[in-house]
Design a protein around this motif. Structure first.
Motif, short mmCIF file in Angstrom:
data_model
loop_
_atom_site.label_atom_id
_atom_site.label_comp_id
_atom_site.label_asym_id
_atom_site.label_seq_id
_atom_site.Cartn_x
_atom_site.Cartn_y
_atom_site.Cartn_z
N VAL A 1 7.36 3.56 -8.71
CA VAL A 1 8.30 4.57 -8.20
C VAL A 1 8.97 5.40 -9.29
O VAL A 1 9.02 6.64 -9.18
CB VAL A 1 9.34 3.91 -7.28
CG1 VAL A 1 10.41 4.93 -6.86
CG2 VAL A 1 8.65 3.33 -6.04
N PRO A 2 9.52 4.80 -10.36
CA PRO A 2 10.19 5.64 -11.37
C PRO A 2 9.29 6.73 -11.94
O PRO A 2 9.72 7.88 -12.10
CB PRO A 2 10.60 4.63 -12.45
CG PRO A 2 10.75 3.34 -11.72
CD PRO A 2 9.65 3.37 -10.69
N ARG A 3 8.05 6.38 -12.25
CA ARG A 3 7.12 7.39 -12.77
C ARG A 3 6.83 8.45 -11.72
O ARG A 3 6.73 9.64 -12.01
CB ARG A 3 5.82 6.72 -13.23
CG ARG A 3 4.78 7.66 -13.80
CD ARG A 3 3.63 6.87 -14.42
NE ARG A 3 3.26 5.72 -13.62
CZ ARG A 3 2.48 5.77 -12.55
NH1 ARG A 3 1.97 6.93 -12.17
NH2 ARG A 3 2.20 4.68 -11.86
N GLY A 4 6.71 8.02 -10.46
CA GLY A 4 6.48 8.97 -9.38
C GLY A 4 7.63 9.93 -9.17
O GLY A 4 7.44 11.06 -8.73
N LEU A 5 8.84 9.47 -9.52
CA LEU A 5 10.03 10.33 -9.40
C LEU A 5 10.20 11.24 -10.61
O LEU A 5 11.11 12.06 -10.64
CB LEU A 5 11.28 9.46 -9.24
CG LEU A 5 11.40 8.68 -7.92
CD1 LEU A 5 12.61 7.77 -7.95
CD2 LEU A 5 11.48 9.64 -6.73
N GLY A 6 9.33 11.07 -11.61
CA GLY A 6 9.43 11.92 -12.79
C GLY A 6 10.31 11.36 -13.88
O GLY A 6 10.65 12.07 -14.83
N TRP A 7 10.67 10.10 -13.80
CA TRP A 7 11.48 9.50 -14.86
C TRP A 7 10.60 9.20 -16.07
O TRP A 7 9.38 9.09 -15.97
CB TRP A 7 12.14 8.21 -14.37
CG TRP A 7 13.10 8.41 -13.23
CD1 TRP A 7 13.44 9.60 -12.65
CD2 TRP A 7 13.82 7.40 -12.53
NE1 TRP A 7 14.33 9.40 -11.63
CE2 TRP A 7 14.58 8.05 -11.53
CE3 TRP A 7 13.89 6.02 -12.63
CZ2 TRP A 7 15.41 7.36 -10.66
CZ3 TRP A 7 14.71 5.32 -11.76
CH2 TRP A 7 15.47 5.98 -10.79
N VAL B 1 0.84 -1.21 0.00
CA VAL B 1 0.00 0.00 0.00
C VAL B 1 0.87 1.25 0.00
O VAL B 1 0.61 2.22 -0.72
CB VAL B 1 -0.95 -0.01 1.21
CG1 VAL B 1 -1.65 1.34 1.35
CG2 VAL B 1 -1.98 -1.12 1.08
N VAL B 2 1.94 1.24 0.80
CA VAL B 2 2.84 2.40 0.85
C VAL B 2 3.50 2.62 -0.51
O VAL B 2 3.55 3.75 -1.01
CB VAL B 2 3.92 2.19 1.95
CG1 VAL B 2 4.97 3.29 1.87
CG2 VAL B 2 3.27 2.18 3.33
N VAL B 3 3.99 1.55 -1.11
CA VAL B 3 4.63 1.67 -2.42
C VAL B 3 3.60 2.04 -3.49
O VAL B 3 3.85 2.90 -4.35
CB VAL B 3 5.34 0.36 -2.81
CG1 VAL B 3 5.85 0.42 -4.24
CG2 VAL B 3 6.50 0.08 -1.86
N GLY B 4 2.43 1.42 -3.44
CA GLY B 4 1.42 1.63 -4.47
C GLY B 4 0.87 3.04 -4.52
O GLY B 4 0.42 3.49 -5.57
N THR B 5 0.90 3.74 -3.41
CA THR B 5 0.38 5.11 -3.38
C THR B 5 1.46 6.16 -3.63
O THR B 5 1.16 7.35 -3.63
CB THR B 5 -0.30 5.41 -2.03
OG1 THR B 5 0.62 5.12 -0.97
CG2 THR B 5 -1.54 4.56 -1.86
N PHE B 6 2.71 5.74 -3.85
CA PHE B 6 3.78 6.68 -4.14
C PHE B 6 3.47 7.44 -5.42
O PHE B 6 2.96 6.84 -6.38
CB PHE B 6 5.11 5.93 -4.28
CG PHE B 6 6.31 6.82 -4.48
CD1 PHE B 6 6.93 7.40 -3.40
CD2 PHE B 6 6.79 7.08 -5.76
CE1 PHE B 6 8.03 8.23 -3.58
CE2 PHE B 6 7.88 7.91 -5.94
CZ PHE B 6 8.50 8.48 -4.86
N PRO B 7 3.71 8.76 -5.50
CA PRO B 7 4.42 9.63 -4.56
C PRO B 7 3.53 10.29 -3.52
O PRO B 7 3.88 11.35 -3.00
CB PRO B 7 5.06 10.67 -5.48
CG PRO B 7 4.05 10.83 -6.57
CD PRO B 7 3.44 9.46 -6.77
N TRP B 8 2.39 9.70 -3.24
CA TRP B 8 1.51 10.13 -2.15
C TRP B 8 0.89 11.51 -2.37
O TRP B 8 0.41 12.13 -1.43
CB TRP B 8 2.26 10.11 -0.80
CG TRP B 8 3.00 8.83 -0.60
CD1 TRP B 8 2.48 7.56 -0.62
CD2 TRP B 8 4.41 8.66 -0.39
NE1 TRP B 8 3.47 6.63 -0.42
CE2 TRP B 8 4.66 7.26 -0.27
CE3 TRP B 8 5.47 9.55 -0.26
CZ2 TRP B 8 5.93 6.75 -0.06
CZ3 TRP B 8 6.74 9.04 -0.06
CH2 TRP B 8 6.96 7.65 0.04
N SER B 9 0.91 12.00 -3.60
CA SER B 9 0.31 13.30 -3.87
C SER B 9 -0.56 13.28 -5.12
O SER B 9 -1.21 14.28 -5.43
CB SER B 9 1.39 14.37 -4.04
OG SER B 9 2.26 14.06 -5.12
#
Length: 227
Positions: free
Chosen positions: A69-75, A20-28
């Protein structure tokens, strides 16, 4: 001695919470990754013991991190899964992982139903997401949230020819330069002096383009859409 019942459920709870924590990244933004928690829930139900369930569960968690995560980081790029692929491609890969790791003594019927449900729910969620996007304005797509220090005024956007766009006017000190730097940090690259795009997707390319127009000495209008 430890309680066997607690031990039996502790690894499942820890795995689901981590998912759940990973799946909701970047939490915004929109938590597309929450749909990918379903395969992990199903695996937790299929695995009979920590010895059978933990290692494959960690593989599923690592795959989920790659999808989110990569998409959440803007990659961006062909190795960065798109948001929709989290809903349908991840469950397919997860089902293959579970099939390989499935205990051979596990009942064929229950195992098959679990894997079919894993993939079926993924495609159902994908259909809902795609239908919701028809004639709908794009999400934030990395354009928003805006850089700190800039004022944001959202316009009405536009819809036509089966596609929609959103627009915002960002104002503040050095707004045009700051916005370009912001988009660059979110994986956008210049296609023309006024147009920046980013692509994600392992199987199907998801391309978002943002057009920048100067709206004043310290203001820029950004219009973005999905190609």
């Amino acid at each position: 001695m430890g309680n066997p019942g607690v031990s039996r459920w502790a690894w499942r709870a820890a795995l689901v919470v981590a998912a759940v924590v990973v799946g909701t990244f970047p939490w915004s933004g929109a938590p597309f990754g929450l749909a990918a928690v379903v395969p992990i829930l199903i695996w937790c139900a299929l695995a009979r013991s920590p010895q059978q369930g933990v290692a494959p569960g960690l593989v599923l968690l690592a795959l989920l991190a790659w999808f989110v995560v990569p998409r959440g980081l803007g990659w961006s790029g062909p190795l960065v899964p798109s948001a929709v692929e989290v809903c349908w491609l991840y469950p397919i890969i997860a089902a293959v992982v579970c099939l390989v790791a499935m205990p051979r003594e596990r009942g064929l019927t229950s195992s098959s139903l679990g894997l079919v449900a894993m993939v079926g729910i993924g495609f159902l969620v994908t259909a809902v997401v795609l239908l919701d996007r028809l004639e709908a304005k794009p999400g934030d797509e990395g354009v928003l949230p805006a850089p700190s220090g800039l004022r944001v005024a959202e316009g009405t956007g536009h819809c036509g020819s089966g596609n929609c766009s959103r627009e915002v006017t960002l104002s503040g000190e050095r707004a045009p330069e700051v916005v370009r730097e912001h988009l660059d940090s979110r994986g956008f690259s210049a296609r023309t002096p006024q147009r920046m795009c980013r692509e994600t997707g392992l199987v199907f390319t998801h391309e978002v383009c943002a057009e920048l127009a100067t709206a004043g000495p310290d203001a820029v209008e950004v219009t973005w859409y999905v190609n």
